[in-house]
Design an enzyme around this catalytic site. Structure first.
Site, short mmCIF file in Angstrom:
data_model
loop_
_atom_site.label_atom_id
_atom_site.label_comp_id
_atom_site.label_asym_id
_atom_site.label_seq_id
_atom_site.Cartn_x
_atom_site.Cartn_y
_atom_site.Cartn_z
N ASP A 238 -1.53 2.07 6.95
CA ASP A 238 -2.55 1.15 6.43
C ASP A 238 -3.93 1.67 6.82
O ASP A 238 -4.08 2.28 7.88
CB ASP A 238 -2.35 -0.26 7.02
CG ASP A 238 -2.94 -1.35 6.12
OD1 ASP A 238 -4.17 -1.33 5.93
OD2 ASP A 238 -2.19 -2.20 5.64
N GLY B 285 -6.19 -5.44 5.10
CA GLY B 285 -5.22 -5.92 6.09
C GLY B 285 -5.82 -5.99 7.47
O GLY B 285 -7.01 -5.70 7.67
N VAL C 220 -3.59 5.95 2.06
CA VAL C 220 -2.52 6.60 1.28
C VAL C 220 -3.00 7.04 -0.11
O VAL C 220 -2.21 7.59 -0.88
CB VAL C 220 -1.24 5.73 1.21
CG1 VAL C 220 -0.63 5.56 2.59
CG2 VAL C 220 -1.49 4.38 0.55
N TYR D 121 -7.51 -3.94 -11.28
CA TYR D 121 -6.23 -4.26 -10.63
C TYR D 121 -5.10 -4.22 -11.64
O TYR D 121 -4.10 -3.54 -11.45
CB TYR D 121 -6.35 -5.64 -9.99
CG TYR D 121 -5.13 -6.11 -9.24
CD1 TYR D 121 -4.71 -5.49 -8.07
CD2 TYR D 121 -4.39 -7.21 -9.70
CE1 TYR D 121 -3.60 -5.95 -7.37
CE2 TYR D 121 -3.29 -7.69 -9.00
CZ TYR D 121 -2.90 -7.05 -7.84
OH TYR D 121 -1.79 -7.51 -7.15
N LYS E 201 -2.10 -1.40 -11.81
CA LYS E 201 -0.68 -1.73 -11.59
C LYS E 201 0.17 -1.33 -12.79
O LYS E 201 1.30 -0.89 -12.64
CB LYS E 201 -0.54 -3.22 -11.30
CG LYS E 201 -1.06 -3.64 -9.92
CD LYS E 201 -0.15 -3.17 -8.79
CE LYS E 201 -0.61 -3.74 -7.45
NZ LYS E 201 0.22 -3.28 -6.32
N TYR F 109 8.27 9.36 -12.84
CA TYR F 109 8.96 10.07 -11.74
C TYR F 109 10.47 9.85 -11.84
O TYR F 109 11.26 10.74 -11.54
CB TYR F 109 8.44 9.62 -10.37
CG TYR F 109 7.22 10.40 -9.93
CD1 TYR F 109 5.98 10.18 -10.51
CD2 TYR F 109 7.32 11.37 -8.93
CE1 TYR F 109 4.86 10.90 -10.12
CE2 TYR F 109 6.21 12.09 -8.53
CZ TYR F 109 4.98 11.85 -9.12
OH TYR F 109 3.88 12.58 -8.73
N THR G 278 2.09 -15.57 -4.21
CA THR G 278 2.85 -15.74 -2.97
C THR G 278 1.92 -16.28 -1.89
O THR G 278 0.74 -15.94 -1.86
CB THR G 278 3.45 -14.39 -2.56
OG1 THR G 278 4.27 -13.91 -3.62
CG2 THR G 278 4.28 -14.49 -1.30
N ARG H 74 -8.19 -16.36 -2.24
CA ARG H 74 -7.12 -16.88 -3.08
C ARG H 74 -6.99 -18.38 -2.86
O ARG H 74 -7.39 -18.93 -1.83
CB ARG H 74 -5.81 -16.14 -2.80
CG ARG H 74 -5.83 -14.75 -3.40
CD ARG H 74 -4.56 -13.98 -3.21
NE ARG H 74 -4.51 -13.30 -1.91
CZ ARG H 74 -3.63 -12.35 -1.62
NH1 ARG H 74 -2.74 -11.97 -2.51
NH2 ARG H 74 -3.65 -11.76 -0.44
#
Ligand code: NAD
Ligand code: UDP
Length: 333
Positions: free
Chosen positions: A46, A51, A72, A160, A164, A174, A190, A201
């Site tokens: 991360d 986060g 990443v 976004y 995605k 892949y 969620t 959110r």
């Protein structure tokens, strides 16, 4: 060598290793907890863009857990054998991805490629955390996986949504080109402990406002709908999907749908507050409805959510009481 040594060697199952990108985030940190409870070794990466280290602080002494601060979206390597790569790194809240749109695009594109490449090098199975946002402002309701979506390519959410959608395309390329074992989960709204109080959110926003005695900020007239899934149900579904043989995208979410106005009333009731609400401008491209069709998850994974909305929200409110209390204490220190 005794015969026991030999038999023991045969019986011992090698410990599986999972890599979780975005491991210090809300959903990913719960997934890390589940994988560790399942006996895996977990390497989490991360860069803390959205986060926080507190989400994994409880794992500091766990010998099967390793954390690396890394972006990443840049090439990365993980030493040793890897069995599963879970790619969850991405800003996920509308205010986050409007604030950092380029990082969001890179999380869906470059970071997905680097995570896929790791899976190819390690001969690991790969899972992409996709989203109900691939359906955009849906014209098909509830949303079934075969629906191809109604997404703006240029609006404020496009960084976004399109990232995605690209990530799903990259995952399938892949799979087809390298024969990589791939899984795609389309996650619906969620909630649960470890969401950031200020992530914008609706769940943390309304609970935080209610606990701080502020009116709830309803965007538009509050008639738009969402369906809220507890994070423990979600990560159980993700783990089942990773272990399944299903290469098709799978919706994971809770089909119980409510309007945002109804959600505000539920939060007022559950927190025992009467702070009222105020109508605020509706953000551009805000989807009018959202509810997952979870037939595929039921059939292929034998999965469905088990946490009742009232129970999950009560637990989440208790969590945010701690966060709000700690913030108040730090202000008065
Ligand atoms: P989150 O922001 O709490 O977690 C994402 C994590 O990824 C953060 O810790 C962030 O620092 C990290 N990250 C982002 N870019 C990175 C990079 N380039 N390198 C390393 N780390 C990076 O968000 P979340 O709600 O837990 O979402 C997790 C995943 O689930 C995301 O991929 C998101 O798109 C997906 N998802 C979540 C929801 C939801 O309701 N929470 C819904 C649909 C999809
Ligand atoms: N929303 C709201 N007030 C807030 C935050 C969000 O009314 O303070 C609304 C938002 O417009 C959307 C819904 O709640 O219709 C869910 O928003 P969230 O950002 O949680 O998720 P998403 O839009 O990605 O589903």
């Amino acid at each position: 060598m005794s015969r026991w040594d030999r038999e023991d060697r045969i019986k011992v199952q090698p410990m599986k290793t999972a890599v979780v990108t975005g491991g210090a985030g809300f959903v990913p940190s719960h997934l890390v907890d589940l994988l560790l409870a399942e006996g895996l070794r977990v390497v989490a990466l991360d860069n803390f863009v959205t986060g926080h280290a507190r989400n994994i602080a409880h794992l500091a002494e766990n010998e099967r857990f390793e954390f690396r601060e890394a972006d990443v979206a840049e090439p990365f390597e993980v030493e040793g054998e890897v069995d599963y790569v879970f790619h969850l790194a991405s800003p996920a809240s509308p205010i986050d991805y409007v604030r950092i749109p380029i990082e969001t695009l890179k999380a869906g594109s470059y970071a997905t490629h680097h995570s896929l490449e790791l899976a190819v090098r390690k001969k690991a199975r790969f899972l992409l955390a996709s989203t109900s946002e691939v359906y955009g402002d849906p014209e098909v309701h509830p949303q079934v996986e075969s629906y191809q979506g109604n997404v703006s390519t240029t609006g404020p959410r496009s960084c976004y949504d399109e990232a995605k959608r690209y990530a799903e395309a990259a995952t399938m390329a892949y799979h087809r080109h390298h024969g990589l074992g791939t899984r795609i989960v389309r996650i619906f709204n969620t909630y649960g402990p470890r969401m950031r109080l200020d992530d914008g959110r609706v769940v943390p926003a309304f609970i935080g406002q209610a606990l701080q005695g502020k009116p709830l900020t309803i965007f538009g007239d509050g008639s738009q709908t969402r369906s809220f899934c507890h994070v423990s149900d979600l990560v159980a579904g993700i783990w089942r999907l990773m272990q399944s043989d299903c290469g098709e995208p799978v919706n994971i979410g809770n089909p119980r749908e409510m309007s945002i106005k109804e959600f505000a009333e539920a939060i007022a009731l559950a927190t025992g507050t009467q702070t009222g609400w105020k109508e605020c401008p509706l953000p551009e491209d805000d989807p009018k409805v959202r509810r997952p069709d979870i037939s595929r998850a039921r059939e292929v994974l034998g999965w469905e959510p088990v946490v009742a909305f009232e129970d999950g929200i009560r637990e989440t409110i208790e969590y945010f009481k701690g966060v709000v209390g700690a913030e108040k204490a730090s202000v008065t220190d």
